[in-house]
Design an enzyme around this catalytic site. Structure first.
Site, PDB file in Angstrom:
ATOM      1  N   THR A 155      66.929  19.546 -20.750  1.00 38.13           N
ATOM      2  CA  THR A 155      66.828  20.960 -20.401  1.00 38.13           C
ATOM      3  C   THR A 155      67.653  21.835 -21.346  1.00 38.13           C
ATOM      4  O   THR A 155      68.774  21.498 -21.709  1.00 38.13           O
ATOM      5  CB  THR A 155      67.300  21.173 -18.950  1.00 38.13           C
ATOM      6  OG1 THR A 155      66.495  20.370 -18.092  1.00 38.13           O
ATOM      7  CG2 THR A 155      67.179  22.626 -18.532  1.00 38.13           C
ATOM      8  N   GLY A 200      73.700  16.841 -16.320  1.00 40.01           N
ATOM      9  CA  GLY A 200      74.897  16.315 -15.676  1.00 40.01           C
ATOM     10  C   GLY A 200      75.635  15.352 -16.590  1.00 40.01           C
ATOM     11  O   GLY A 200      75.018  14.672 -17.413  1.00 40.01           O
ATOM     12  N   GLU A 452      63.481  16.912 -11.003  1.00 39.43           N
ATOM     13  CA  GLU A 452      62.345  15.997 -11.069  1.00 39.43           C
ATOM     14  C   GLU A 452      61.037  16.658 -10.619  1.00 39.43           C
ATOM     15  O   GLU A 452      60.237  16.062  -9.905  1.00 39.43           O
ATOM     16  CB  GLU A 452      62.618  14.734 -10.231  1.00 39.43           C
ATOM     17  CG  GLU A 452      63.673  13.837 -10.823  1.00 39.43           C
ATOM     18  CD  GLU A 452      63.338  13.355 -12.231  1.00 39.43           C
ATOM     19  OE1 GLU A 452      62.186  12.942 -12.467  1.00 39.43           O
ATOM     20  OE2 GLU A 452      64.224  13.420 -13.106  1.00 39.43           O
TER      21      GLU A 452
END
Length: 717
Positions: A155, A200, A452
């Site tokens: 991302t 993350g 997701e």
């Protein structure tokens, strides 16, 4: 041991009313009595660890930085315990603790978010699935030994799920032009919006990242998105490497132990072989080659992606069950309002409104368990057939499973996120306290409707697959229809034939309130609704295109209706899996007796009737239900609440969440909520000095100094 504690009288009475054995249902949820014993053993290893590192008692009072550091300490201690107890030495784990069947149990037992999570959730699975044997042999031992700690950097600040629009580039640089021996890649963030943002573990923890970037080969041709393993920090002292800037993106609504990060790459040079080369490769001259893979290999890669969604569905029920445990126990302890004698206060769980708020969520949490289990079993079964070559797996079957997992992920995570918040609200003012455990549970879970596959985008993928079944039935192509024999969506075929063939119009056959509660009759209603809405979308798109609308606009105009189809598909599958699972339990008789089956059937009925009532318009608008039958649905919900109510506390007890895992003053097993609330309040830093902080510096100026005394001063503004 917890049963030896002085028990709240109301909870004691609730447990004595139970009509089934909670231990048997616990064994079912764990997968057997031996697994229950093993889980409890592993949970005790964490909860009773002599270092005290795993304590969560002060979490609410810690600054974000302190919680992050403490969570890192928990991870290090967890690794230490795993090594000491041989976790990861099992066959197939090859020393990797994250591959041990005990690892998920230990993680759940920690009951806190670990900042390194993306290492095993995304980073190492990518190496295993996308890197060639030589690369795996080089990198996986480093991952196993926690020398290399990684994240998955897809991302960007400006783009998320639309991966074809990602801007980060990986340009090939031959040795002759300054590249290393054998050639290099130059990883670059050409714009601000190309910055990696959100991954993350990226911010402060990871020393490597699997970076998703546009591959520019030796002929300057853009080959699209590929994976590159990019070193971020020194493995000696964790300092950032030249050209790399990473950091934490700042406080979030939840998951603040995680260092979700940003990264910018300023012409960072990495070796050519740091490109994942299982399915494509670039030689030392920059020549790009696609490596042809077998049909089975491509399907296995596809299934790996679906497994993540299946795990999310499986976890949705667990998180919702935690919220139900807190709110239902508290609702049994909390009393409010007087009974008809005017002398005794009423348990709030005895109010019909409270039952209607909470017990359907209890039913959902169990329902999600059975579907999560079935979905994972189905995926592992297909993967096994593909890898072993023991059976044919049709592309239709894989696509159908993609539709199922997408619909179920979208629906279950939406319901769980909303349900956890409903449970919090149902606890009144005390549900607003951090010590209730519910605010953090709610905000931590809130990521799931987005990750997701955003829940409002996934229905398109569901409908795209299901429309092919409509076409097969509509065209009368028997061979195409036969491909669905092992597919979840096979249930749609009878209703599709009826609707498309304009044969007998399907209608609900219930002749009484009692028959309205029949599980198979409820399934028939859900089947008809899903098929009818699906045919409606197909007709809407076909009609729009035939009138000259572009396919893109016709598709866009149908998106809202597609979300209804996806929801209807998910609801049928959820109820069907619940019913079939109970039927299988009856046949095997391995774990449950008749009493346990009946209690679970009550939950299945409540689930079916509650969602039928919620969506009653879908069933009335084409006359499938009559107004009288709709009335039976409503009264059936109330009757089923009455049946579930005596077992409500026992059903949450069967989930067997320890107090250590729940982290809730309101959801304690012993029901002693009020002393625990006061104990939590007294811990706050505001209560550690007398007078309180800020008195000397500020408040004293008013109370003693007279700063606020009115003197009649005229306005000067």
């Amino acid at each position: 041991s917890r049963r030896q504690v002085r028990m709240n009288d109301d909870l004691k009475a609730e447990r004595s009313r139970a009509t089934f054995d909670t231990e048997l249902v616990t064994a079912l949820l764990d997968g057997g009595k031996e697994k229950t014993a093993r889980r409890r053993q592993l949970e005790a290893l964490i909860a009773k660890d002599p270092t005290g590192i795993f304590s969560n008692e002060d979490n609410a009072y810690l600054h974000r930085k302190d919680r992050h550091v403490r969570a890192l300490a928990k991870h290090v201690r967890l690794v230490e315990l795993c090594r000491a107890h041989g976790i990861g030495s099992e066959p197939g784990a090859d020393g990797d603790i994250t591959l041990s069947p005990d690892f998920p149990t230990l993680l759940a037992a920690v009951a806190d978010d670990i900042p390194t999570a993306l290492h095993w959730v995304m980073f190492t699975p990518n190496i295993r699935s996308l890197c060639d044997d030589e690369q795996q042999a080089k990198w996986l031992p480093l991952c196993r030994d926690w020398k290399m700690i990684g994240c998955y950097a897809q991302t960007e600040l400006g783009h998320g799920s639309n991966i074809r629009a990602l801007e980060t580039t990986a340009m090939f640089l031959p040795e002759s032009q300054g590249g290393d021996a054998g050639g290099s890649w130059i990883i670059n963030s050409p714009t601000l919006t190309a910055s990696k943002f959100w991954p993350g573990t990226l911010g402060r923890t990871a020393n490597h990242a699997m970076v998703i970037a546009r591959l520019i080969d030796g002929s300057s041709k853009d080959r699209g998105i590929h994976n590159f393993l990019v070193p971020l920090r020194s493995m000696d002292d964790h300092t950032l490497l030249p050209g790399v800037v990473t950091g934490d993106i700042g406080p979030k609504i939840g998951l603040n132990n995680y260092d979700n990060g940003f990264a910018r790459f300023d012409n960072v040079k990495i070796p050519r072989r740091n490109m994942a080369m299982r399915f494509a490769k670039v030689d030392e001259h920059g020549k790009y080659t696609k490596i042809s893979m077998s049909d089975a290999t491509s399907k296995v890669a596809y299934i790996t992606m679906m497994l993540v969604r299946a795990f999310i569905v499986n976890e949705a029920g667990k998180h919702l069950a935690q919220a139900c445990t807190v709110s239902i126990r508290y609702s049994a302890v909390r009393r409010q309002g007087f009974d008809e004698t005017g002398k005794k206060e009423v348990q709030i769980l005895d109010y019909r409104q409270q039952q209607h708020r909470l017990l359907p969520h209890l039913a959902e949490s169990y329902c999600f368990f059975f579907t999560g289990r079935k979905l994972l079993q189905h995926l592992f079964s297909i993967e096994n057939r593909l890898v072993s070559g023991s059976g044919d797996v049709l592309k239709t079957e894989v696509a159908d499973l993609h539709a199922s997992s997408s619909a179920l992920k979208s629906f279950t995570t939406t319901v769980a996120a909303d349900g956890i918040e409903d449970c919090r609200k149902a606890c009144g003012g005390h549900g607003f306290l951090q010590c209730s455990g519910l605010p953090e549970l709610a905000t931590t879970y809130l990521q799931n409707p987005t990750v997701e596959g955003d829940n409002h985008m996934l229905p398109q993928q569901v409908v795209k697959v299901l429309l092919k079944l409509v076409n097969a039935v509509q065209s009368g192509d028997a061979d195409a229809v036969a491909e669905y024999k092992r597919c979840d969506s096979i249930y749609l075929i009878p209703s599709l034939k009826s609707i498309l063939g304009e044969d007998d119009v399907e209608q609900c056959t219930a002749s009484s309130e009692e028959s309205m509660m029949d599980l198979h009759l409820l399934l028939a209603a859900y089947r008809h609704r899903a098929a009818r809405l699906l045919v409606g979308v197909a007709a809407q798109i076909q009609e729009a295109v035939s009138e000259g609308t572009t396919m893109q606009k016709a598709w866009n105009d149908a998106l809202i209706q597609m979300s209804r189809v996806s929801r209807a598909h998910a609801l049928y599958l959820l109820l069907e899996n619940f019913v079939i699972s109970l039927s299988d339990e009856i046949k095997t008789g391995e774990l449950l007796g008749q009493s346990e089956i009946e209690v679970l059937k009550d939950l299945a009925r409540l689930f079916g009737l509650y969602w039928l009532e919620r969506d009653i318009g879908d069933f009335l608008e084409d006359g499938y239900l009559s107004s009288e039958q709709a009335g039976w649905v409503r009264s059936g919900v109330l009757r089923t609440l009455d049946k579930v109510r005596p077992n409500a506390v026992a059903l949450v007890d069967a989930r067997d969440f320890s107090d250590f895992r729940l982290k809730s003053a309101l959801g304690r097993y012993d029901g002693n909520v009020y002393p625990e609330i006061m104990k939590s309040a007294q811990k706050d830093q505001l209560n550690q000095t007398e007078p309180g902080p800020g008195y000397e510096e500020h408040l004293k100026k008013l109370i003693v100094g007279g700063l606020g005394v009115y003197t009649g001063t005229q306005s000067r503004l």
